[in-house]
Design an enzyme around this catalytic site. Sequence first.
Site, PDB file in Angstrom:
ATOM      1  N   ASP A  19      -6.765   1.075  -3.558  1.00 52.72           N
ATOM      2  CA  ASP A  19      -6.483   1.871  -2.358  1.00 52.72           C
ATOM      3  C   ASP A  19      -7.279   1.275  -1.183  1.00 52.72           C
ATOM      4  OD1 ASP A  19      -5.619   3.992  -0.764  1.00 52.72           O
ATOM      5  OD2 ASP A  19      -7.118   5.401  -1.530  1.00 52.72           O
ATOM      6  N   GLU A  69      -6.180  -2.137   3.345  1.00 49.94           N
ATOM      7  CA  GLU A  69      -5.541  -2.722   4.559  1.00 49.94           C
ATOM      8  C   GLU A  69      -6.466  -3.728   5.239  1.00 49.94           C
ATOM      9  OE1 GLU A  69      -5.615   0.527   3.759  1.00 49.94           O
ATOM     10  OE2 GLU A  69      -3.593   0.424   2.925  1.00 49.94           O
ATOM     11  N   ASP A 111       0.259   7.664   2.140  1.00 50.21           N
ATOM     12  CA  ASP A 111       0.132   9.116   2.317  1.00 50.21           C
ATOM     13  C   ASP A 111       1.343   9.728   3.000  1.00 50.21           C
ATOM     14  OD1 ASP A 111      -2.306   8.772   1.144  1.00 50.21           O
ATOM     15  OD2 ASP A 111      -3.394   8.658   3.052  1.00 50.21           O
TER      16      ASP A 111
END
Length: 808
Positions: A412, A415, A490
């Site tokens: 997770d 980025e 999300d």
Amino acid sequence: MTLLRIAAILLAHLVLIHSSALPQWRAVGNVTAVAPLPQGVEVSAGQARLRVEALSPSVVRVRYAPDGVLPAEHSFAVVAATGFKSPAVSVKNSTTAVEFSTSNFVVRILKSPLRIAFLDSKGQVILQDDPDHPPAWNGTEFRVWKSMPGDEHYFGLGDKAGPIDHRDQAFTMWNTDAFGWREGADPLYKSVPFVMGMRSGKAWGLFLDNTFRSSFDFGKASRDYFSFGADDGPLDYYFFHGPQPKKVLEQYTALTGRMPLPPLFALGYQQSRYSYFPEARVRAVAQEFRRRKIPADVIYLDLDYQDGARPFTINRSLFPNFEGMVADLKAQGFKLVVITDLHLKKEPGYKPYDEGLAGDHFVKNPDGSVYVGQVWPGDSVFPDFTREETRRWFGTLYANFVSMGIRGFWDDMNEPAVFVYPEKTMPLDTVHRVDGRKATHREIHNVYGMENARATYDGMLRLQPSLRPFVLTRAAFAGTQRYAAAWTGDNGATWSHLRLTVPTLLSLGISGMPLVGVDIGGFDGSPTPELLTRWLELGAFLPLYRNHTDTGTMDQEPWVHGPEHEAIRRRYIEARYRLLPYLYTEMEEASRTGVPLMRPMFLEFPDEASLLTTDDEFMFGDDLLVAPKLKETLDPYEVKLPPGQWYDYWSGERLEGGKSLKVNPPLDVLPVYVRGGAIVPHQPLVQSTDESPRGPLQLRVYPGPNCRGSLYQDDGKTFAYTRGEFLRMSLTCQAAPHSLRVQIGALQGDYKPWWSTVQVQIVGATNAPQEVFAEGKKTSEWQYDAASKTISVTMQAARQGGEVLIIE
Ligand code: MIG
């Protein structure tokens, strides 16, 4: 040099080609020299150079050097540029153009000004630089403009959360932690600068191999051309000649790599939330699935299992017997996937920090100090995944978890997400040390997540070489399919996000990523019972089937809304498990060809103009058409059935294609149709992929033209399949008036499957058969079920295959 020539060169460098919008764009000008190459041609325009080379009869690479120097070869995305069989070409040079052709298409470089066009072998333009806008630079920034025919449509680009057709819209490639994103939000978590164009049933592809912030505009700036460009870095792109869209995908994934065959459990039902804790709760959730007989394979542990938000630690007060829990879950047929964020707490005494510092593994500030950013653990440092040595080290951090029996990891925040606003990521001048050279975060940002997933995947493989790793990543760049499955971040518990599930996952499939999913039920907020039920129905026909939700939301397991909803949800999860042989066969195909399991209609039916931009129904493999209810409103909606014969998957009812159906499915129905002429393998129900099905392999035959099917199986866990331990079988059927013949091809491969008998199930039989023959001998091992209009014939499986003949 004559004055005239100097003036010409100056002029060439100063042509203002886009004066209305951005007057600073400079094109390279006119071709001044031509040098044929074995596989293509290099042309010069003043000091600028353009090199075009064929990698295969269907792929060419186009590289520009505005200052005359082609950048050193380096690509994060491309793995096989040299793996292609490059054809030799002969170059034709005339006063206006330079041209060469492969067996499939023609590359034409126009000289004045320098522009490139790709044509089919009949001389029709497939894709060309816009006549009025040759490629141009503005400092380090560049842009390419291509003519945009009015009937051309554009697909791909990664996780674009709007219609699959990108026409009339513009997009940015910049990996972004986009909590709270809604329809049309851009950019999201992934950047895949690959686009597929479709026009009159013919497809082409274009991949811009550039990791900097880039952008694509399909008609926002003008209706006459589309354009793409990047802030910096090379203008280096690949053109793929189809003309079949599947062929474009095959070529693109030959270049950037394909998904390795995933472990079978990845296709089972997966239950997650932020977070299951303490240990007793995790055990209770697992227990509840088994007690209620709702099949499931995976439970996820999110942040709270960790000690002080530090990756690779365990909170022992919440999980006193973590190892025992992993083992007990395993005994119940569950795999555990745990989150392992990449940001490491800056804290002396914390092993990953100490080791990483000692090994000089962290991303640096321009002044050479270690970059520190705020994330979940507070002050955190960031492994420089662009370095092989760092990836290797990071991979060792999984040793403990892997030895406990943890079978998957969840990457997770890669980025990478940093708690600074509005940037949400590290400063752009942060320094990465790509093997052998320095690069700023401007260049690395979009590939950071992919390199994180690569470290995880390779690490797992090194620690346990015999088992197929499972990695789930949020951020991605072109090529990430080589290392990880991906989810769309999300989303929210709204009908809009249910609707977006379909086009977003279709876009990812077109972008080379077949193993993808969304948070079923929505991450942000709690779904209504109906919404969760509809989403779990759809999920049974998505590549990944994973239910996940945010911290603080209501419980979201299948049983939480009472027995009526639970019964429906169980039925769909069961349907998923029964369909596993088909799903796994299709996944194996994706791993070989790059053609995804979840396909836009145009991929299967490129000639059906009315289906070109359809993204509210989709194909699940070759044969199943899924048409979910995606709107909250009570109205019926249309399902477009492509021409041919179709069957209702649930009732077996025969339907005529080539027209629309109006449907208004009740809560417990997800409309699914089967292509007439399909043979779809099924298995008896199990509670997890760990369990061997008991009973026959079921081959559901849907009579129709060009009747065929296939089956691929192996142990679902190891790499033994690469050494011949697999099973492959091809299936056909032929209908004649009053008879139907089903042929099972000889089994290939050495894998011993769980089944020893085969049940051939003929769907859509309006009467009981007169006679049935198996292997040429009359048999009584058959049944006719009038309610489902199905004839079932059971026979022993044989290595040499078999045949069933039904006389009606
Ligand atoms: O800022 O790990 O998208 O799936 O549950 C939240 C906690 C961080 C974001 C992920 C989500 C995950 C959550 N993470």
